[in-house]
Write a protein that holds these residues in place. Sequence first.
Motif, PDB file in Angstrom:
ATOM      1  N   LEU A 193      -9.442   5.851 -13.083  1.00  0.00           N
ATOM      2  CA  LEU A 193      -9.618   6.594 -11.846  1.00  0.00           C
ATOM      3  C   LEU A 193      -8.278   7.018 -11.260  1.00  0.00           C
ATOM      4  O   LEU A 193      -7.385   6.184 -11.080  1.00  0.00           O
ATOM      5  N   VAL A 194      -8.168   8.305 -10.966  1.00  0.00           N
ATOM      6  CA  VAL A 194      -6.970   8.865 -10.331  1.00  0.00           C
ATOM      7  C   VAL A 194      -7.388   9.472  -9.004  1.00  0.00           C
ATOM      8  O   VAL A 194      -8.428  10.124  -8.901  1.00  0.00           O
ATOM      9  N   PHE A 195      -6.579   9.273  -7.989  1.00  0.00           N
ATOM     10  CA  PHE A 195      -6.849   9.855  -6.674  1.00  0.00           C
ATOM     11  C   PHE A 195      -5.627  10.610  -6.189  1.00  0.00           C
ATOM     12  O   PHE A 195      -4.501  10.104  -6.254  1.00  0.00           O
ATOM     13  N   THR A 196      -5.833  11.832  -5.703  1.00  0.00           N
ATOM     14  CA  THR A 196      -4.771  12.607  -5.071  1.00  0.00           C
ATOM     15  C   THR A 196      -4.979  12.589  -3.566  1.00  0.00           C
ATOM     16  O   THR A 196      -6.052  12.963  -3.075  1.00  0.00           O
ATOM     17  N   SER A 197      -3.965  12.162  -2.825  1.00  0.00           N
ATOM     18  CA  SER A 197      -4.030  12.075  -1.370  1.00  0.00           C
ATOM     19  C   SER A 197      -3.108  13.107  -0.732  1.00  0.00           C
ATOM     20  O   SER A 197      -1.923  13.154  -1.046  1.00  0.00           O
ATOM     21  N   ALA A 198      -3.676  13.908   0.157  1.00  0.00           N
ATOM     22  CA  ALA A 198      -2.875  14.859   0.924  1.00  0.00           C
ATOM     23  C   ALA A 198      -2.793  14.467   2.394  1.00  0.00           C
ATOM     24  O   ALA A 198      -2.020  15.056   3.148  1.00  0.00           O
ATOM     25  N   ALA A 199      -3.572  13.474   2.818  1.00  0.00           N
ATOM     26  CA  ALA A 199      -3.659  13.106   4.231  1.00  0.00           C
ATOM     27  C   ALA A 199      -2.327  12.587   4.758  1.00  0.00           C
ATOM     28  O   ALA A 199      -1.627  11.839   4.076  1.00  0.00           O
ATOM     29  N   GLN A 200      -2.036  12.979   5.983  1.00  0.00           N
ATOM     30  CA  GLN A 200      -0.794  12.541   6.624  1.00  0.00           C
ATOM     31  C   GLN A 200      -1.144  11.756   7.889  1.00  0.00           C
ATOM     32  O   GLN A 200      -0.871  12.161   9.011  1.00  0.00           O
ATOM     33  N   ARG A 201      -1.793  10.639   7.661  1.00  0.00           N
ATOM     34  CA  ARG A 201      -2.218   9.739   8.729  1.00  0.00           C
ATOM     35  C   ARG A 201      -2.524   8.387   8.106  1.00  0.00           C
ATOM     36  O   ARG A 201      -2.686   8.268   6.895  1.00  0.00           O
ATOM     37  N   ASP A 202      -2.621   7.385   8.939  1.00  0.00           N
ATOM     38  CA  ASP A 202      -3.025   6.075   8.453  1.00  0.00           C
ATOM     39  C   ASP A 202      -4.478   6.139   8.001  1.00  0.00           C
ATOM     40  O   ASP A 202      -5.350   6.611   8.748  1.00  0.00           O
ATOM     41  N   LEU A 205     -11.055   1.991  -1.084  1.00  0.00           N
ATOM     42  CA  LEU A 205     -11.265   2.874  -2.235  1.00  0.00           C
ATOM     43  C   LEU A 205      -9.963   3.077  -3.011  1.00  0.00           C
ATOM     44  O   LEU A 205      -9.935   2.986  -4.245  1.00  0.00           O
ATOM     45  N   ILE A 206      -8.881   3.358  -2.286  1.00  0.00           N
ATOM     46  CA  ILE A 206      -7.604   3.651  -2.934  1.00  0.00           C
ATOM     47  C   ILE A 206      -7.111   2.477  -3.768  1.00  0.00           C
ATOM     48  O   ILE A 206      -6.574   2.658  -4.864  1.00  0.00           O
ATOM     49  N   ARG A 207      -7.310   1.262  -3.262  1.00  0.00           N
ATOM     50  CA  ARG A 207      -6.841   0.083  -3.995  1.00  0.00           C
ATOM     51  C   ARG A 207      -7.561  -0.099  -5.332  1.00  0.00           C
ATOM     52  O   ARG A 207      -7.077  -0.834  -6.199  1.00  0.00           O
ATOM     53  N   ARG A 208      -8.657   0.577  -5.503  1.00  0.00           N
ATOM     54  CA  ARG A 208      -9.413   0.464  -6.752  1.00  0.00           C
ATOM     55  C   ARG A 208      -9.139   1.610  -7.724  1.00  0.00           C
ATOM     56  O   ARG A 208      -9.766   1.704  -8.773  1.00  0.00           O
ATOM     57  N   MET A 209      -8.167   2.445  -7.382  1.00  0.00           N
ATOM     58  CA  MET A 209      -7.764   3.504  -8.288  1.00  0.00           C
ATOM     59  C   MET A 209      -6.769   2.971  -9.320  1.00  0.00           C
ATOM     60  O   MET A 209      -6.004   2.044  -9.043  1.00  0.00           O
ATOM     61  N   ASP A 210      -6.764   3.582 -10.484  1.00  0.00           N
ATOM     62  CA  ASP A 210      -5.814   3.192 -11.532  1.00  0.00           C
ATOM     63  C   ASP A 210      -4.479   3.910 -11.375  1.00  0.00           C
ATOM     64  O   ASP A 210      -3.455   3.437 -11.882  1.00  0.00           O
ATOM     65  N   ALA A 211      -4.481   5.050 -10.706  1.00  0.00           N
ATOM     66  CA  ALA A 211      -3.246   5.779 -10.405  1.00  0.00           C
ATOM     67  C   ALA A 211      -3.482   6.586  -9.142  1.00  0.00           C
ATOM     68  O   ALA A 211      -4.581   7.093  -8.908  1.00  0.00           O
ATOM     69  N   VAL A 212      -2.440   6.702  -8.331  1.00  0.00           N
ATOM     70  CA  VAL A 212      -2.533   7.437  -7.074  1.00  0.00           C
ATOM     71  C   VAL A 212      -1.415   8.469  -7.016  1.00  0.00           C
ATOM     72  O   VAL A 212      -0.264   8.162  -7.344  1.00  0.00           O
ATOM     73  N   VAL A 213      -1.774   9.672  -6.603  1.00  0.00           N
ATOM     74  CA  VAL A 213      -0.833  10.782  -6.473  1.00  0.00           C
ATOM     75  C   VAL A 213      -0.796  11.220  -5.017  1.00  0.00           C
ATOM     76  O   VAL A 213      -1.843  11.337  -4.367  1.00  0.00           O
ATOM     77  N   ALA A 214       0.387  11.447  -4.472  1.00  0.00           N
ATOM     78  CA  ALA A 214       0.544  12.025  -3.137  1.00  0.00           C
ATOM     79  C   ALA A 214       1.046  13.452  -3.290  1.00  0.00           C
ATOM     80  O   ALA A 214       1.872  13.740  -4.162  1.00  0.00           O
ATOM     81  N   THR A 215       0.540  14.343  -2.449  1.00  0.00           N
ATOM     82  CA  THR A 215       0.938  15.743  -2.576  1.00  0.00           C
ATOM     83  C   THR A 215       2.256  16.057  -1.887  1.00  0.00           C
ATOM     84  O   THR A 215       2.775  17.165  -2.009  1.00  0.00           O
ATOM     85  N   SER A 216       2.807  15.085  -1.163  1.00  0.00           N
ATOM     86  CA  SER A 216       4.117  15.272  -0.528  1.00  0.00           C
ATOM     87  C   SER A 216       4.692  13.900  -0.228  1.00  0.00           C
ATOM     88  O   SER A 216       3.973  12.889  -0.195  1.00  0.00           O
TER      89      SER A 216
END
Length: 347
Positions: free
Chosen positions: A93-102, A110-121
């Motif tokens: 599971l990969v997740f891309t996060s663009a949110a700029q907030r807590d 959910l995020i802690r259960r991803m195998d890889a996490v990508v931030a857009t900035s």
Amino acid sequence: MRRVEVVAPNFKRRLSGVTSTIVQLVPLQARAMGVATLGPGLPADLPKMRWWQVPALLTKPAERPFRIWHARRNTEMLAGILAKHVFRAPLKLVFTSAAQRDHRAYTKWLIRRMDAVVATSARSGSFLKVPHRVVMHGIDIERFRPPRGTGDDWAASGLPGRYGIGCFGRIRHQKGTDLFVAAMIELLPRYPDWTALVFGRATAENSAFADELRGRVRDAGLGDRVRFMGEVPDVVPWYRRIALCVAPSRNEGFGLTPLEAMASGTPTVASDAGAYAEMIVPGKTGVVVPAGDGTAITRAIEAYMADPATAKRQGEAARAHVTARFALAREADALAEVYEGLWKGEA
């Protein structure tokens, strides 16, 4: 399905920035790997898997030990978790996060259960509490390009004046449309060669907001010089026709508008919302001002209206900047490295 190595779910029917990213990115990814989208609201020409094919996710692809499920929303992360941990589908599971907030507790879970996490900035990455890689969005630099002929110039618009200035996106308070309109009401009487354009629709809940803006323009006697264009069939040529783009959002996820404008040879005055400050080189490809500061936006815009030559010069630099750093192929290559790392068993 045996050839599908990456699934890009899109569980939202209405067009959004996430949907736009998928629409632009997947065709390029498909040249190098087996990728398919899943969900509504996507063009018919994208590679897709159908809902009746979902059970095939329980089997491995032909040439990989597992598939990549690349989620970009909470609902898509949850679906991937259920498929992997409840139904035992061979997925990473990969997740891309663009949110700029807590993030809320549920999203963090959910995020802690991803195998890889990508931030857009880098800014969106600063809100993540897990290891991640920054992969900024790119755009199609062939589709968004500088003017090449008379059909790309302001005269082709058929609108008054010699120069255009545009604001793109849905009409709502979050997007700062009111800040743009207020700046135009103040500046246009002093700069008769300019015409302002507002692109995008207002949803039902924002219709009163849009009506108020139109009323303010009408009361100022600027109905011919501030045009509400709505949703045009093809917005791409308008980025080339205008001399300046304004992105006055109060808050934003990522925000592609400045990249689309700069790739088209048009500098941008933007707030520091979203990833705008990480895209624009101040004084070279545009200007960045504090989000929500109407006075700062107005003053930054006026500098270009007073000196259109600066807009032209910075537009040329903006095109070179986007080509070097934000081509869509760079984003596709960076994501491919994330996928390959998982396939190779790297952390």
